[in-house]
Design a protein around this motif. Structure first.
Motif, PDB file in Angstrom:
ATOM      1  N   VAL A   1       4.147  -7.617  24.974  1.00 37.98           N
ATOM      2  CA  VAL A   1       3.624  -8.175  23.610  1.00 37.98           C
ATOM      3  C   VAL A   1       3.840  -9.687  23.627  1.00 37.98           C
ATOM      4  N   VAL A   2       2.868 -10.543  23.899  1.00 39.18           N
ATOM      5  CA  VAL A   2       2.749 -11.794  24.078  1.00 39.18           C
ATOM      6  C   VAL A   2       2.070 -12.425  22.529  1.00 39.18           C
ATOM      7  N   PHE A   3       3.174 -12.844  21.933  1.00 41.35           N
ATOM      8  CA  PHE A   3       2.769 -13.717  20.334  1.00 41.35           C
ATOM      9  C   PHE A   3       2.558 -14.967  20.875  1.00 41.35           C
ATOM     10  N   ARG A   4       1.064 -15.343  21.006  1.00 40.68           N
ATOM     11  CA  ARG A   4       0.849 -16.604  21.254  1.00 40.68           C
ATOM     12  C   ARG A   4       0.962 -17.693  20.115  1.00 40.68           C
TER      13      ARG A   4
ATOM     14  N   HIS B   1       3.656  -7.063  15.276  1.00 42.92           N
ATOM     15  CA  HIS B   1       2.531  -6.058  15.719  1.00 42.92           C
ATOM     16  C   HIS B   1       3.289  -4.486  15.627  1.00 42.92           C
ATOM     17  N   ALA B   2       2.163  -3.832  15.435  1.00 44.05           N
ATOM     18  CA  ALA B   2       2.539  -2.277  15.288  1.00 44.05           C
ATOM     19  C   ALA B   2       1.776  -1.683  16.283  1.00 44.05           C
ATOM     20  N   ASP B   3       2.579  -1.145  17.344  1.00 45.78           N
ATOM     21  CA  ASP B   3       1.961  -0.371  18.275  1.00 45.78           C
ATOM     22  C   ASP B   3       1.882   1.179  17.975  1.00 45.78           C
ATOM     23  N   GLU B   4       0.504   1.353  17.468  1.00 40.11           N
ATOM     24  CA  GLU B   4       0.233   2.798  17.033  1.00 40.11           C
ATOM     25  C   GLU B   4       0.623   3.925  18.138  1.00 40.11           C
ATOM     26  N   GLU B   5       0.046   3.586  19.221  1.00 42.25           N
ATOM     27  CA  GLU B   5       0.377   4.809  20.281  1.00 42.25           C
ATOM     28  C   GLU B   5       1.901   5.120  20.523  1.00 42.25           C
ATOM     29  N   ASN B   6       2.901   3.940  20.559  1.00 39.49           N
ATOM     30  CA  ASN B   6       4.226   4.214  20.849  1.00 39.49           C
ATOM     31  C   ASN B   6       4.849   4.058  19.337  1.00 39.49           C
TER      32      ASN B   6
ATOM     33  N   SER C   1      -0.719  -7.059  10.560  1.00 42.01           N
ATOM     34  CA  SER C   1       0.185  -8.155   9.612  1.00 42.01           C
ATOM     35  C   SER C   1      -0.111  -9.551  10.265  1.00 42.01           C
ATOM     36  N   SER C   2      -0.764 -10.423   9.727  1.00 47.15           N
ATOM     37  CA  SER C   2      -0.968 -11.726  10.311  1.00 47.15           C
ATOM     38  C   SER C   2      -0.581 -12.797   9.256  1.00 47.15           C
ATOM     39  N   ASN C   3       0.109 -13.968   9.529  1.00 49.78           N
ATOM     40  CA  ASN C   3       0.190 -14.879   8.626  1.00 49.78           C
ATOM     41  C   ASN C   3       0.132 -16.287   9.328  1.00 49.78           C
TER      42      ASN C   3
END
Lengths: 286, 286, 286, 286
Positions: B283-286, B40-45, D37-39
């Motif tokens: 950030v929660v990577f489900r 995940h790329a957090d654009e804001e931060n 980016s997703s995979n």
């Protein structure tokens, strides 16, 4: 709600034994065929709420006759009450600013025959949606609101509403705070959609607030407008799941779908006389 | 999550070009078979977050080797990072007071093999659930908390937690506010379930607050504990629909189901190294 | 539902004018204080359904007196009816096989006082959960079912159920198909939880079926058992969102949470006499 | 999805070590800034799926250059792949019959700038919505379908679609079954909204079927059209709770809200290249 013409009786009163018996006896005596009947006893406040839908053709009296005959019962139990006739379409005035999704959605429902109301006019502080509204055959009023003319602008809105003999005013993302006077004068007749799950994130920019707090669901709330901003009785609410990958524009976009649905649902409950208020809480007979 | 033994690499760092390339190149070089990969790329931060699950058997190094080999890459990009080995079960200490539904639910999941952890002990300020816990073959510690002994009691809790070499402390409706020191010392390792949809109804008696406000949904929030009460980073939330006919005891009852589910889900995310925090957001990577 | 002792009257009959009036007049005459009242007119089938909760202390007759006094009204309108007394706890027999999550959940609710019933016994075709059940102070019967002894096994189950003077049999993931005879003999008294959103994925291995079809939500259904497998009247259902990253074991795990909740909710509706059936459909007065 | 111009690379191939490394190395080499980016590794089918969003301005090659440079990697791993440029708006043709809610909803989203596509034309077997469509400045084609002219009508639809150089055909409650040829020729490019929670209630009159079965939730399914009716890969689904008091017209009304939302969401996933299919299942990178 029955598709045939019907009377809808709604009432609330201090709870005691015999209310249902008195009302249903009254309805049966006049041959009223009940198609929907709901009631609720609020134990905490010892108050009783009721809604009855009666087939108009089955009932031996007309609307006036109904009211005259029911008045003594209402007096006996100290009821707040009203009777609506489905043959008289409710009149809805919509207020909008520069975001059209709720307006568009209501117009679409109206055009498709889902929302059986009259829409005498749409009022906006911007001229943006004149074409959209007029294409639907509805009068559009542009009433600009500036820091200097607020009193005048709201007086104009109130005048247009009264002139239209409207029953309810819908703030479909109308981004102006109405005056306390107006909130009081039209208490229980102004419905707002707030773009958060109240009481969380009241006030401005709720999606930004939600993003900052890092919540995992966002929501919308349909409520009656009162003098205190975002504090009025809640008619309906809903939420949608979001996650860390959603930016503020994403929240805004997801939120629109919830706003549309919740506003349409809340308005429908109101129009079908399903909402009774007591203090700051509502009874909604779904 | 793969059922076979795997390493889980989690990291975050300032965003720049080449992070994914560097990490995936590293994994490929050591023949790491990726079963799950999220970023995940957090654009804001301008911050980048990543989680990789790699089959342990496919990887040419052991856990120490992994860490040694990866350290230079981590240094280059300024990463916060860790690697977990699924063969090392996480150790969970549960704290409870006088409501058992969350405790019972966690024990049931553990007993059924759904929750693959060690539970070295359960700690409570009451002796109520000793039998329940001990029947499950788990040590039970009764650590009373009174207005006078708070410091001592929390020191005892911290000691038991440390002694158990535990990874995470779960407040399963533990009705005591931990000390600021403890919140700081175990930051990111204490998980609480709050019985409202935060930030609405923080503090005490949220179901009563919800009833008074007349909301149409109630919820629960699983979050990391920080010094500020009910203000920590949110891991998961959920809601359930209620209506006017629901009394406060009804809300409490509905709420329990949401609390159990949300706590179990949030804890699972934490145990599987799916949760990365940045400031007060997760950030929660489900 | 009121926490005080109450009588619950439920009835259905062909719809006509005067039913509500007759019933509420009857209740008022005997000073019955109504705490909850629901009714439904099924226009398609011209059938009327009603449920009334009356404070027992307010009513001038006892349960027998109630029944005797009400019988003439019931006869007049051709009612199917019953009256329950909340002072008489319902008796629930639970059947289970080798998956314990629903059993565990029901026991936990019972132990915490949320489920106010008697559980005279738990019956299983495996001996696996004897300890769990017996720790709760409940009798456990192991009744093996093999291809050869089905008739005998079901006779034994029926005998244990009758002997326990039980009101309802709960199939808490009991992985055996009951005999047609048993379904008929205990019609409306056997509740099953099926691990799919019926009518989708009836029969065996619904999570596998769901995975193969690539659905985006999975669900569970609580229903009365009838002779036709998975075709009985539905009491409650719910779903949970899944996605492509979820394997079959993931679906099984998510599904368990839905199964527990839906079964507990459906059972509660049944125990509180909120469910009335007509043909293959249910009226559930929430 | 990033609001700035970006390339979206989507691919799937047999799973093996080194895919992510090869792709991310390629992107890094050309200075591609990855915004999303997703995979997904499908263990059962040993197939790997990937989607990368790259800022176009950061990447050193244009779209053609991207394709040329990536082709060798794609060949090496046996990839199904494509690259989309967000500067090229997708072209959507909408088909509708006599129910306008989905059409209206899509037009409203398009007009409000939420749906950034070209809509070259709307095609209908009825002339009913000509005004609505034309008011939006979109060409309307009336292509009647009768039992006798089906082949000709579908040929005309296909011709209009091709002529419009459209990317995707949306069946927004288009109540005609397309020919098997058409389903094959435009595989993966025709999206339908079915008004039930598939696989439950496929075929005609799903709300009537749902009512008869007495389900407690109704739903809608957005899926790709294949030769077998209602059997294509599912993109998205959702449900809404109903109860015994809801008549078939009520189900139809509730259902409309779900249909609109699910279709808009599914279409959006498709347009943003978030949907990859494999057999009859979809990978949807939300």
């Amino acid at each position: 709600m029955s598709l045939k013409r019907h009377f809808t009786l709604t009432l609330s009163c201090p709870d005691q034994i015999g209310i249902v018996a008195a009302v249903s006896d009254f309805l049966a005596k006049h041959h009223g065929w009940i198609t929907e009947s709901s009631n609720h006893a609020d134990e905490e406040n010892q108050r009783f709420f009721m809604r009855q839908e009666i087939l108009a053709d089955s009932f031996q009296l007309d609307l006036c006759g109904f009211c005259d005959a029911f008045a003594p019962i209402a007096r006996r139990f100290g009821m707040d009450w009203r009777v609506a006739d489905s043959a008289q379409k409710k009149r809805v005035v919509i207020l909008v600013s520069k975001l059209e999704h709720c307006l568009y959605d209501l117009l679409a429902r109206w055009k498709a025959g889902e929302l059986e109301v009259e829409i005498p006019c749409v009022i906006s502080n911007h001229d943006t949606f004149r074409d959209l509204v007029e294409w639907h055959g509805i009068t559009f009023h542009h009433v600009p609101v500036t820091p200097d003319n607020k009193a005048g602008a709201y007086a104009r809105v109130a005048h247009l509403f009264d002139e239209a003999r409207a029953d309810v005013m819908v703030l479909a993302r109308y981004m102006q705070v109405l005056s306390p006077d107006m909130c009081r004068d039209y208490a229980g007749r102004i419905i707002n959609i707030h773009h958060s799950f109240l009481p969380a994130f009241s006030g401005g920019k709720p999606y930004h607030q939600a993003y900052q707090r890092g919540v995992k669901l966002i929501g919308a709330t349909c409520h009656y407008v009162t003098e205190e901003l975002d504090e009025g009785p809640i008619i309906d609410q809903d939420v949608i799941r979001i996650d860390h990958s959603d930016s503020i524009p994403d929240l805004v976009r997801y939120g629109r779908d919830i706003e549309k649905t919740v506003l349409a649902r809340g308005l429908r409950y109101h129009l079908e006389d399903r909402v009774l208020t007591h203090g700051n809480r509502t009874v909604v007979f779904r």
